[in-house]
Scaffold this motif. Structure first.
Motif, PDB file in Angstrom:
ATOM      1  N   THR A   1     -13.116  -8.498  -6.355  1.00 51.28           N
ATOM      2  CA  THR A   1     -12.935  -7.254  -4.914  1.00 51.28           C
ATOM      3  C   THR A   1     -12.296  -6.528  -4.699  1.00 51.28           C
ATOM      4  O   THR A   1     -13.337  -4.959  -4.505  1.00 51.28           O
ATOM      5  CB  THR A   1     -11.929  -8.344  -3.720  1.00 51.28           C
ATOM      6  N   ILE A   2     -11.490  -5.755  -6.258  1.00 59.72           N
ATOM      7  CA  ILE A   2     -10.846  -4.294  -6.418  1.00 59.72           C
ATOM      8  C   ILE A   2     -12.426  -3.864  -7.089  1.00 59.72           C
ATOM      9  O   ILE A   2     -12.531  -2.683  -7.039  1.00 59.72           O
ATOM     10  CB  ILE A   2     -10.344  -4.906  -7.620  1.00 59.72           C
ATOM     11  N   ALA A   3     -12.852  -4.805  -7.870  1.00 59.46           N
ATOM     12  CA  ALA A   3     -14.436  -4.091  -8.290  1.00 59.46           C
ATOM     13  C   ALA A   3     -14.610  -3.478  -7.648  1.00 59.46           C
ATOM     14  O   ALA A   3     -16.027  -1.862  -7.310  1.00 59.46           O
ATOM     15  CB  ALA A   3     -15.299  -4.719  -9.104  1.00 59.46           C
ATOM     16  N   VAL A   4     -15.643  -3.588  -6.673  1.00 62.03           N
ATOM     17  CA  VAL A   4     -16.240  -3.960  -4.946  1.00 62.03           C
ATOM     18  C   VAL A   4     -15.593  -2.424  -4.523  1.00 62.03           C
ATOM     19  O   VAL A   4     -16.399  -1.483  -3.989  1.00 62.03           O
ATOM     20  CB  VAL A   4     -16.519  -4.878  -3.918  1.00 62.03           C
TER      21      VAL A   4
ATOM     22  N   ILE B   1       0.947  -1.220  -0.083  1.00 62.23           N
ATOM     23  CA  ILE B   1       0.078   0.146  -0.016  1.00 62.23           C
ATOM     24  C   ILE B   1       0.365   0.933   0.164  1.00 62.23           C
ATOM     25  O   ILE B   1       0.297   2.630  -0.701  1.00 62.23           O
ATOM     26  CB  ILE B   1      -0.901  -0.013   1.420  1.00 62.23           C
ATOM     27  N   PHE B   2       1.995   1.075   0.937  1.00 68.21           N
ATOM     28  CA  PHE B   2       2.838   2.785   0.933  1.00 68.21           C
ATOM     29  C   PHE B   2       3.562   2.147  -0.434  1.00 68.21           C
ATOM     30  O   PHE B   2       3.603   3.850  -0.552  1.00 68.21           O
ATOM     31  CB  PHE B   2       3.919   2.476   1.674  1.00 68.21           C
ATOM     32  N   PHE B   3       3.734   1.677  -0.895  1.00 64.61           N
ATOM     33  CA  PHE B   3       4.667   2.138  -2.680  1.00 64.61           C
ATOM     34  C   PHE B   3       4.032   2.149  -3.272  1.00 64.61           C
ATOM     35  O   PHE B   3       3.824   3.393  -4.666  1.00 64.61           O
ATOM     36  CB  PHE B   3       5.811   0.423  -2.621  1.00 64.61           C
ATOM     37  N   LEU B   4       3.091   1.308  -4.230  1.00 64.03           N
ATOM     38  CA  LEU B   4       1.742   0.937  -5.167  1.00 64.03           C
ATOM     39  C   LEU B   4       0.925   1.724  -4.631  1.00 64.03           C
ATOM     40  O   LEU B   4      -0.201   1.588  -5.964  1.00 64.03           O
ATOM     41  CB  LEU B   4       0.997  -0.609  -4.951  1.00 64.03           C
ATOM     42  N   GLY B   5       0.227   2.249  -3.201  1.00 65.39           N
ATOM     43  CA  GLY B   5      -1.688   2.851  -3.102  1.00 65.39           C
ATOM     44  C   GLY B   5      -2.329   1.946  -2.922  1.00 65.39           C
ATOM     45  O   GLY B   5      -1.950   0.538  -3.149  1.00 65.39           O
ATOM     46  N   PHE B   6      -3.373   1.935  -1.995  1.00 71.17           N
ATOM     47  CA  PHE B   6      -4.135   1.039  -1.796  1.00 71.17           C
ATOM     48  C   PHE B   6      -4.437   0.437  -2.481  1.00 71.17           C
ATOM     49  O   PHE B   6      -4.590  -1.752  -2.403  1.00 71.17           O
ATOM     50  CB  PHE B   6      -5.397   2.025  -1.233  1.00 71.17           C
ATOM     51  N   ILE B   7      -5.677   0.823  -3.437  1.00 69.29           N
ATOM     52  CA  ILE B   7      -6.241  -0.091  -4.812  1.00 69.29           C
ATOM     53  C   ILE B   7      -5.384  -1.564  -5.406  1.00 69.29           C
ATOM     54  O   ILE B   7      -5.237  -2.458  -5.308  1.00 69.29           O
ATOM     55  CB  ILE B   7      -6.433   0.729  -5.994  1.00 69.29           C
ATOM     56  N   VAL B   8      -4.016  -1.055  -6.381  1.00 67.55           N
ATOM     57  CA  VAL B   8      -2.879  -1.230  -6.748  1.00 67.55           C
ATOM     58  C   VAL B   8      -2.189  -2.654  -6.042  1.00 67.55           C
ATOM     59  O   VAL B   8      -1.785  -3.887  -5.792  1.00 67.55           O
ATOM     60  CB  VAL B   8      -2.080  -0.718  -7.481  1.00 67.55           C
ATOM     61  N   GLY B   9      -1.922  -1.795  -4.237  1.00 66.12           N
ATOM     62  CA  GLY B   9      -1.170  -2.610  -3.793  1.00 66.12           C
ATOM     63  C   GLY B   9      -2.558  -4.234  -2.895  1.00 66.12           C
ATOM     64  O   GLY B   9      -2.302  -5.255  -2.787  1.00 66.12           O
ATOM     65  N   THR B  10      -3.736  -3.606  -2.947  1.00 63.65           N
ATOM     66  CA  THR B  10      -4.584  -4.650  -2.741  1.00 63.65           C
ATOM     67  C   THR B  10      -4.966  -5.188  -4.167  1.00 63.65           C
ATOM     68  O   THR B  10      -4.936  -7.026  -3.899  1.00 63.65           O
ATOM     69  CB  THR B  10      -6.351  -4.345  -2.593  1.00 63.65           C
ATOM     70  N   ALA B  11      -4.573  -5.283  -4.979  1.00 67.84           N
ATOM     71  CA  ALA B  11      -4.824  -6.212  -6.005  1.00 67.84           C
ATOM     72  C   ALA B  11      -3.744  -7.426  -5.682  1.00 67.84           C
ATOM     73  O   ALA B  11      -4.203  -8.732  -5.419  1.00 67.84           O
ATOM     74  CB  ALA B  11      -4.417  -5.630  -8.062  1.00 67.84           C
ATOM     75  N   VAL B  12      -2.440  -6.548  -5.933  1.00 69.14           N
ATOM     76  CA  VAL B  12      -1.531  -7.564  -5.547  1.00 69.14           C
ATOM     77  C   VAL B  12      -1.363  -8.555  -4.493  1.00 69.14           C
ATOM     78  O   VAL B  12      -1.089  -9.300  -4.810  1.00 69.14           O
ATOM     79  CB  VAL B  12      -0.211  -7.092  -5.514  1.00 69.14           C
ATOM     80  N   PHE B  13      -1.829  -7.847  -3.008  1.00 67.44           N
ATOM     81  CA  PHE B  13      -1.534  -8.791  -2.317  1.00 67.44           C
ATOM     82  C   PHE B  13      -2.764  -9.826  -2.295  1.00 67.44           C
ATOM     83  O   PHE B  13      -2.166 -11.030  -1.762  1.00 67.44           O
ATOM     84  CB  PHE B  13      -1.979  -7.687  -1.314  1.00 67.44           C
ATOM     85  N   LEU B  14      -4.100  -9.524  -2.787  1.00 65.09           N
ATOM     86  CA  LEU B  14      -4.655 -10.303  -3.416  1.00 65.09           C
ATOM     87  C   LEU B  14      -4.591 -11.485  -3.639  1.00 65.09           C
ATOM     88  O   LEU B  14      -4.880 -12.398  -3.745  1.00 65.09           O
ATOM     89  CB  LEU B  14      -6.641  -9.878  -3.086  1.00 65.09           C
ATOM     90  N   PHE B  15      -3.834 -11.180  -4.738  1.00 64.18           N
ATOM     91  CA  PHE B  15      -3.070 -12.537  -5.993  1.00 64.18           C
ATOM     92  C   PHE B  15      -2.701 -12.832  -5.637  1.00 64.18           C
ATOM     93  O   PHE B  15      -3.000 -14.684  -5.436  1.00 64.18           O
ATOM     94  CB  PHE B  15      -3.064 -11.798  -6.939  1.00 64.18           C
TER      95      PHE B  15
ATOM     96  N   LEU C   1     -15.839   0.264  -6.786  1.00 65.79           N
ATOM     97  CA  LEU C   1     -17.792   1.036  -6.963  1.00 65.79           C
ATOM     98  C   LEU C   1     -17.964   1.663  -5.403  1.00 65.79           C
ATOM     99  O   LEU C   1     -18.552   2.585  -5.376  1.00 65.79           O
ATOM    100  CB  LEU C   1     -18.296   0.130  -6.852  1.00 65.79           C
ATOM    101  N   PHE C   2     -17.226   1.143  -4.374  1.00 64.92           N
ATOM    102  CA  PHE C   2     -17.654   1.639  -3.358  1.00 64.92           C
ATOM    103  C   PHE C   2     -17.470   3.171  -2.680  1.00 64.92           C
ATOM    104  O   PHE C   2     -18.045   4.192  -2.320  1.00 64.92           O
ATOM    105  CB  PHE C   2     -17.207   0.723  -1.793  1.00 64.92           C
ATOM    106  N   GLY C   3     -15.881   3.112  -3.758  1.00 62.61           N
ATOM    107  CA  GLY C   3     -15.560   4.384  -3.270  1.00 62.61           C
ATOM    108  C   GLY C   3     -15.856   5.682  -4.178  1.00 62.61           C
ATOM    109  O   GLY C   3     -15.589   6.776  -3.539  1.00 62.61           O
ATOM    110  N   ARG C   4     -16.407   5.652  -5.315  1.00 63.75           N
ATOM    111  CA  ARG C   4     -17.451   6.138  -5.840  1.00 63.75           C
ATOM    112  C   ARG C   4     -18.272   6.128  -6.043  1.00 63.75           C
ATOM    113  O   ARG C   4     -18.206   7.022  -5.561  1.00 63.75           O
ATOM    114  CB  ARG C   4     -17.452   5.877  -7.357  1.00 63.75           C
ATOM    115  N   VAL C   5     -19.171   5.881  -4.910  1.00 65.00           N
ATOM    116  CA  VAL C   5     -20.595   5.876  -4.661  1.00 65.00           C
ATOM    117  C   VAL C   5     -20.758   6.717  -3.802  1.00 65.00           C
ATOM    118  O   VAL C   5     -21.266   7.716  -3.364  1.00 65.00           O
ATOM    119  CB  VAL C   5     -21.757   4.809  -4.026  1.00 65.00           C
TER     120      VAL C   5
END
Length: 144
Positions: A123-126, A88-102, A129-133
């Protein structure tokens, strides 16, 4: 090496207490309207940690030993969490979460590549979407 389960639980509770204490201190530096929610959560979490510590100290006489393999598993999961925070620190929340989760789903749980990718994508789509809403801005990293 035998480590008592109670000792591990006590150490974890103390670490969580320190984390939430730091969170409360940092929240006091926020702007007046922005600090209420994180400060409230931090204070509540501190109270829960203190209650947990008191209950653990109360039942201190009952102990069970934990094997070194269990201790190793605990350390591995702590490593996963620390790795996630670094991502998360280096890649940001969205990209870091995607890499970590995979990586977690593929390596730790043994999911096949397709199943791990689909689960990560949903998970990333949710999250997106949650962030957008709600209008949330997820933390950006050093690179993204």
């Amino acid at each position: 090496m035998k480590v008592k389960k109670q000792t591990l639980s006590l150490v974890f509770s103390v670490l969580m207490l320190l984390l939430f204490g730091y969170m409360a201190i940092e929240a006091t530096n926020f702007q007046s309207l922005a600090k209420y929610f994180p400060l409230t959560i931090a204070i509540f979490a501190i109270l829960v940690c203190l209650i947990d510590l008191l209950l653990q100290l109360k039942r201190r006489s009952k102990t069970t030993d934990v094997s070194s393999t269990t201790s190793l598993k605990v350390l591995i999961y702590i490593g996963w969490i620390v790795g996630y925070l670094v991502l998360i620190f280096f890649l940001g929340f969205i990209v870091g979460t995607a890499v970590f989760l995979f990586a977690f789903l593929y390596i730790e749980t043994g999911f096949k590549i397709v199943k791990a990718a689909v689960t990560m994508g949903i998970t990333i789509a949710v999250i997106f979407l949650f962030g957008r809403v709600i209008g949330l801005y997820w933390p950006s990293g050093m690179f993204f």
